[in-house]
Design a protein around this motif. Structure first.
Motif, mmCIF file in Angstrom:
data_model
loop_
_atom_site.group_PDB
_atom_site.id
_atom_site.type_symbol
_atom_site.label_atom_id
_atom_site.label_comp_id
_atom_site.label_asym_id
_atom_site.label_seq_id
_atom_site.Cartn_x
_atom_site.Cartn_y
_atom_site.Cartn_z
ATOM 1 N N ARG A 293 0.845 -1.207 0.000
ATOM 2 C CA ARG A 293 0.000 0.000 0.000
ATOM 3 C C ARG A 293 0.867 1.238 0.000
ATOM 4 O O ARG A 293 1.891 1.285 0.678
ATOM 5 C CB ARG A 293 -0.912 0.013 1.219
ATOM 6 C CG ARG A 293 -1.938 -1.085 1.179
ATOM 7 C CD ARG A 293 -2.813 -1.122 2.396
ATOM 8 N NE ARG A 293 -3.875 -2.092 2.218
ATOM 9 C CZ ARG A 293 -3.763 -3.375 2.529
ATOM 10 N NH1 ARG A 293 -2.652 -3.847 3.025
ATOM 11 N NH2 ARG A 293 -4.777 -4.207 2.321
ATOM 12 N N LEU A 298 -1.772 4.248 3.414
ATOM 13 C CA LEU A 298 -1.273 4.034 4.785
ATOM 14 C C LEU A 298 -1.739 5.149 5.725
ATOM 15 O O LEU A 298 -2.000 4.920 6.910
ATOM 16 C CB LEU A 298 0.254 3.948 4.793
ATOM 17 C CG LEU A 298 0.841 2.730 4.050
ATOM 18 C CD1 LEU A 298 2.356 2.769 4.076
ATOM 19 C CD2 LEU A 298 0.327 1.426 4.645
ATOM 20 N N GLN A 300 -4.457 6.413 5.922
ATOM 21 C CA GLN A 300 -5.850 6.230 6.370
ATOM 22 C C GLN A 300 -6.000 5.117 7.406
ATOM 23 O O GLN A 300 -7.117 4.807 7.830
ATOM 24 C CB GLN A 300 -6.734 5.940 5.163
ATOM 25 C CG GLN A 300 -6.762 7.114 4.207
ATOM 26 C CD GLN A 300 -7.698 6.870 3.043
ATOM 27 O OE1 GLN A 300 -8.840 6.473 3.254
ATOM 28 N NE2 GLN A 300 -7.216 7.081 1.841
ATOM 29 N N ARG A 301 -4.886 4.506 7.804
ATOM 30 C CA ARG A 301 -4.975 3.454 8.834
ATOM 31 C C ARG A 301 -5.484 4.049 10.144
ATOM 32 O O ARG A 301 -5.287 5.232 10.421
ATOM 33 C CB ARG A 301 -3.604 2.813 9.031
ATOM 34 C CG ARG A 301 -3.238 1.911 7.868
ATOM 35 C CD ARG A 301 -1.935 1.204 8.095
ATOM 36 N NE ARG A 301 -1.838 0.055 7.203
ATOM 37 C CZ ARG A 301 -0.824 -0.780 7.167
ATOM 38 N NH1 ARG A 301 0.211 -0.612 7.972
ATOM 39 N NH2 ARG A 301 -0.823 -1.795 6.330
ATOM 40 N N ARG A 302 -6.127 3.216 10.953
ATOM 41 C CA ARG A 302 -6.730 3.684 12.199
ATOM 42 C C ARG A 302 -5.853 3.304 13.393
ATOM 43 O O ARG A 302 -5.164 2.276 13.355
ATOM 44 C CB ARG A 302 -8.129 3.063 12.370
ATOM 45 C CG ARG A 302 -9.064 3.292 11.192
ATOM 46 C CD ARG A 302 -9.473 4.748 11.035
ATOM 47 N NE ARG A 302 -10.234 5.235 12.154
ATOM 48 C CZ ARG A 302 -11.550 5.097 12.300
ATOM 49 N NH1 ARG A 302 -12.261 4.484 11.366
ATOM 50 N NH2 ARG A 302 -12.170 5.587 13.360
ATOM 51 N N TYR A 307 -1.158 -3.271 12.345
ATOM 52 C CA TYR A 307 -1.314 -3.747 10.967
ATOM 53 C C TYR A 307 -0.157 -4.667 10.548
ATOM 54 O O TYR A 307 -0.331 -5.556 9.721
ATOM 55 C CB TYR A 307 -1.401 -2.559 10.012
ATOM 56 C CG TYR A 307 -2.697 -1.786 10.123
ATOM 57 C CD1 TYR A 307 -3.785 -2.106 9.316
ATOM 58 C CD2 TYR A 307 -2.843 -0.732 11.015
ATOM 59 C CE1 TYR A 307 -4.979 -1.405 9.399
ATOM 60 C CE2 TYR A 307 -4.028 -0.021 11.111
ATOM 61 C CZ TYR A 307 -5.095 -0.359 10.308
ATOM 62 O OH TYR A 307 -6.277 0.331 10.387
ATOM 63 N N GLU A 320 -8.274 -2.428 3.922
ATOM 64 C CA GLU A 320 -8.059 -1.282 4.812
ATOM 65 C C GLU A 320 -8.774 -0.060 4.246
ATOM 66 O O GLU A 320 -9.142 -0.056 3.067
ATOM 67 C CB GLU A 320 -6.562 -0.984 4.898
ATOM 68 C CG GLU A 320 -5.748 -2.094 5.506
ATOM 69 C CD GLU A 320 -4.275 -1.702 5.610
ATOM 70 O OE1 GLU A 320 -3.943 -0.513 5.430
ATOM 71 O OE2 GLU A 320 -3.467 -2.604 5.883
ATOM 72 N N TYR A 326 -12.734 -1.126 -0.114
ATOM 73 C CA TYR A 326 -13.183 -0.781 1.242
ATOM 74 C C TYR A 326 -14.654 -0.363 1.284
ATOM 75 O O TYR A 326 -15.338 -0.568 2.298
ATOM 76 C CB TYR A 326 -12.299 0.349 1.775
ATOM 77 C CG TYR A 326 -12.608 0.774 3.182
ATOM 78 C CD1 TYR A 326 -12.309 -0.059 4.257
ATOM 79 C CD2 TYR A 326 -13.194 2.011 3.451
ATOM 80 C CE1 TYR A 326 -12.584 0.327 5.557
ATOM 81 C CE2 TYR A 326 -13.463 2.408 4.746
ATOM 82 C CZ TYR A 326 -13.159 1.568 5.801
ATOM 83 O OH TYR A 326 -13.434 1.953 7.081
ATOM 84 N N GLY A 340 -11.365 -0.417 10.793
ATOM 85 C CA GLY A 340 -9.957 -0.118 10.565
ATOM 86 C C GLY A 340 -9.259 -1.200 9.768
ATOM 87 O O GLY A 340 -8.285 -0.947 9.074
ATOM 88 N N LEU A 341 -9.755 -2.422 9.879
ATOM 89 C CA LEU A 341 -9.117 -3.535 9.166
ATOM 90 C C LEU A 341 -10.118 -4.669 9.005
ATOM 91 O O LEU A 341 -10.757 -5.083 9.975
ATOM 92 C CB LEU A 341 -7.908 -4.046 9.980
ATOM 93 C CG LEU A 341 -7.161 -5.246 9.404
ATOM 94 C CD1 LEU A 341 -6.510 -4.914 8.067
ATOM 95 C CD2 LEU A 341 -6.097 -5.743 10.380
#
Ligand SMILES: Cc1cc2nc3c(=O)[nH]c(=O)nc-3n(C[C@H](O)[C@H](O)[C@H](O)COP(=O)(O)OP(=O)(O)OC[C@H]3O[C@@H](n4cnc5c(N)ncnc54)[C@H](O)[C@@H]3O)c2cc1C
Length: 740
Positions: A293, A298, A300-302, A307, A320, A326, A340-341
């Motif tokens: 990614r 990346l 936008q990861r929570r 991860y 993600e 998504y 988040g995932l």
């Protein structure tokens, strides 16, 4: 020179000649047999000696089962992108996610013009392809409400209906040579697909540099773009290995229409290349990359999710917030979400890995998603993990004589009904075919045959379940009996069921009746409905829903299934319904059970947003107190929709202690749908005073009133079992039962 560390893949490039017609198909079948990963065909829609490539791809997809299929490359000037998007999505759905899209900007303009296409200058052709890609992805993106608007002067959709969404994220590979096309590839392609015979020495390195720079400018990681190469079959293994290690190419597509050549390449060249590249990568310490990614994704990861700790078996099966697929997880049938995932296991071992990983991510919520119709269950969440088991969706008849059936949790009840109907079998489930097996068969299952066949869980003979500690157990009447007891009514609290074994019933054609009542005298209608249902033959199950239609009139819409295909019997069973309330309309049809559950749309994209407000109660009788309380909430506008389903009959034949679902005496399941603004939460208290428990699947309260959902002794036993099987409360986002 780069080695992007992509896994090596090999494919074939077959001329779509139509003389003899079957030849390219035979070569495609041979490609699959020889172990190739993909089979591809050039696309020249102006060439009478060739099959139409799209038709050929479809035919090949139908005759193969594993191999990926792609145009190499599809001629965008003659293929209308919005229609192409739909063709590709349909084929991907039919072929089980095996479609890739190789796209080209054109060439052979005279032939294209002769076919009615438009001649474009090179710069225009690139613009047109750019717009086509936008259009294609907009059509595939069913997560967005409203029509698709995308494209520009060459290709445009202006409010086109979206969908169908393909079965998987179809990669777009671009046949590019010149800088503008290479930049487009870096910006929005998933792969670069040139042909070696058209390249000069150094072109691959130069092309990679342009693609990589464009990717980085767009916030992407260059490794997001796969490098594919069409090449001649006589290339030595050493040269192909060099192309992998020095030029970053990883998918090699061999051009050839001779089966023996394909066989030699697969048998000699492929293993030699694999070995050389594998050894060199090992000595250089180059890791084979899974999914990559870019910075934009990346970002936008929570927070709260590790991860990097996702187990290797699942890294290729994650979604993600920055991923194109998504959008599917922004909604379920009733709710919105922003997980988040998402982990998408496809095998039991992968579910185990997902659960083990989830146990280490306790700061965030955990959703378990089968078909997304959860009312109580939060199968998506905000910032948490979701384990999506929809890929475990097999429906297999193990023994048609006994009706033994094995079903994956990701199957929907319409899938089950359609598989069983031709064998004269059916499992009572719910009313809507789109509801998932995973959520319903762990809770109860109040369906169209409730009074005749009992609950869905009454037909359950065994389950396989992944527990909170990641182990798998089988539970049945003879193995892990406690667990089997708990799963039948409170399964969501004990793990993730990966297989259900049911005993289906023999069912032929049934009557499906619909009535529309004038419900102005609500109390009278409810009272008479109760009387009718309790006195009806067990062959009759059904529901009535009260709502207000345009113009302000209150109506009652009743739907009933009568297990009989004899018109006289149907009339006999339904005759008393005329006494319930003034009838405005009526209709009775005879058909198969899968037609009944298929009567409600099951395949539309799920678009739920926000939080619904549902309240559930179970009642033994619609007596005067209950009827008054219900009429009151309807009169006050607290429940714009009030639905009363029949239970009773065979449901009550099962002893109360036999399953965790415990309110077996109830004849009616009452569901009210409203909101805080309509005052449903307060108004409901009046109804509850006269109820005997509630059905957890139809209620949205959180924390959930577990003491109403289970009789006291059941709850005590459940709390004890929760302590044994899930002491830390990993499975907590649906009706949490606190461990003893
Ligand atoms: C339109 C509609 C009609 C309905 N009709 C009926 C009906 O007629 N009769 C009836 O009884 N119910 C009915 N329901 C309620 C339905 O049974 C529940 O909401 C059920 O949970 C939905 O299952 P799902 O797999 O589609 O949901 P999902 O949203 O995917 O899952 C809901 C919850 O179930 C649990 N879950 C899902 N999969 C698994 C698994 N494999 N193992 C363990 N737990 C799991 C999770 O806790 C999850 O949060 C209806 C719901 C809707 C929205």
């Amino acid at each position: 020179m780069p080695d992007y560390g992509h896994p090596l893949r090999f494919g074939t490039f077959i001329t779509p000649t139509n003389a003899p017609a079957q030849r390219p198909v035979d070569l495609a079948i041979a490609s699959e047999r020889l172990g190739y990963d993909l089979v591809t065909f050039q696309d020249h829609p102006y060439q009478p000696g060739f099959h139409d490539t799209w038709t050929l791809l479809t035919w090949v997809a139908a005759q193969t089962s594993r191999i990926q299929i792609s145009g190499n490359v599809l001629n965008i000037p003659l293929r209308q992108p919005a229609v192409l998007a739909r063709s590709a999505a349909s084929l991907d759905l039919l072929a089980g996610g095996r479609v890739a899209m190789g796209l080209g900007s054109g060439g052979f303009w005279e032939a294209i013009e002769a076919m009615g296409g438009r001649r474009l200058r090179p710069g225009e052709a690139v613009e047109a392809l750019d717009e086509a890609i936008e259009v294609i992805r907009a059509i595939w993106d069913t997560s967005v409400r409203g029509g698709a608007r995308a494209g520009g002067d060459h290709h445009r959709v202006a409010g086109a209906k979206r969908g169908p969404a393909p079965a998987h994220d179809i990669p777009i590979w671009i046949g590019a040579y010149k800088p503008r096309m290479l930049r487009l590839t870096g910006r929005s392609g998933d792969g670069w697909l040139p042909s070696l015979p058209y390249l000069q020495p150094g072109d691959l390195a130069r092309g990679n540099a342009v693609i990589d720079a464009a990717a980085e400018d767009a916030g992407r990681d260059p490794r997001e773009i796969t490098r594919l190469l069409n090449l001649q079959p006589n290339l030595p293994a050493e040269e192909i290995a060099r192309l992998a290690l020095e030029d970053g190419m990883s998918t090699f597509i061999v051009m050839g229409d001779d089966e023996r050549t394909l066989e030699r390449f697969a048998g000699e060249i492929v293993p030699a290349v694999r070995e050389m590249v594998g050894n060199e990568r090992a000595s250089r310490g180059t890791a084979v990359t899974g999914r990559v990614r870019g910075a934009a994704a990346l970002a936008q990861r929570r927070p709260g999710i590790d991860y990097d700790a996702v187990p290797p078996s699942l890294t290729e099966r994650t979604i993600e917030p920055g991923d194109r697929a998504y959008g599917r997880y922004r909604s379920t049938y009733l709710r919105g979400g922003r997980p988040g995932l998402v982990l998408r296991p496809e095998a039991v071992g992968e579910v185990q890995d997902a659960v083990t990983f989830a146990a280490t991510q306790r700061e965030v919520p955990l959703g378990v998603l089968s078909a997304g119709h959860g009312v109580s269950g939060r199968s998506v969440n905000d910032g948490g993990l979701v384990i999506d088991v929809s890929a475990l969706n097999d429906v297999a008849i193990l023994d048609a004589e006994t009706g033994r059936v094995r079903v994956g949790p990701g199957a929907r009840w319409i899938d089950v009904a359609r598989t069983l109907a031709p064998r004269g079998l059916a499992i009572t489930s719910g009313d809507f075919g789109g509801v998932g097996v995973g959520g319903l068969a762990t809770a109860g299952g109040i369906g169209w045959f409730a009074r005749e066949h009992g609950l869905t869980i009454d037909h359950l003979r065994a389950v396989e379940i992944v527990l909170a500690d990641g182990t798998v157990r089988r539970a049945s009447a003879s193995e892990n009996q406690d667990l089997f007891w708990a799963v039948r009514g409170a399964g969501q609290n004990f793990g993730i069921v990966t297989a259900f074994e049911f005993e289906a019933a023999r069912v032929g054609q049934v009557g499906f009746a619909q009535f529309l009542f004038d419900a102005t005298d609500t109390a009278d209608l409810l009272s008479r409905w109760g009387e009718f249902m309790e006195n009806a033959d067990r062959a009759v199950s059904g529901q009535v829903a009260l709502s207000t239609v345009q113009g302000g009139q209150r109506v009652g819409q009743a739907m009933l299934v009568v297990d009989s295909d004899d018109p006289d019997q149907l009339i006999g069973h339904l005759q008393p319904i005329a006494q319930v309330a003034p009838l405005a309309d009526q209709r009775v049809t005879i058909g198969s059970y899968d037609e009944v559950v298929g009567a409600f749309p099951a395949d539309e994209p799920q678009r739920g947003q926000g939080e619904p407000t549902f309240r559930s109660a179970l009642a033994n009788h619609l007596d005067q107190d209950m009827v008054r309380a219900l009429a009151e909430i309807v009169d006050r506008g607290a429940a714009p929709l009030l639905q009363i389903r029949s239970v009773g009959g065979a449901v009550a034949d099962v002893p109360t202690d036999e399953t965790a679902y415990g309110w077996r005496d109830a004849n009616f399941s009452i569901v009210a749908v409203g909101s805080a603004a309509t005052g449903l939460p307060e108004a409901w208290q009046r109804v509850e005073e006269h109820a005997h428990g509630m059905y957890l699947s139809f209620d949205t309260r959180t924390p959930a009133p577990v003491d109403r959902a289970f009789p006291p002794a059941h709850l005590t036993r459940l709390r004890r079992l929760k302590r044994e099987y899930d002491p830390t409360g990993l499975f907590r986002d649906n009706f949490f039962i606190a461990p003893e």
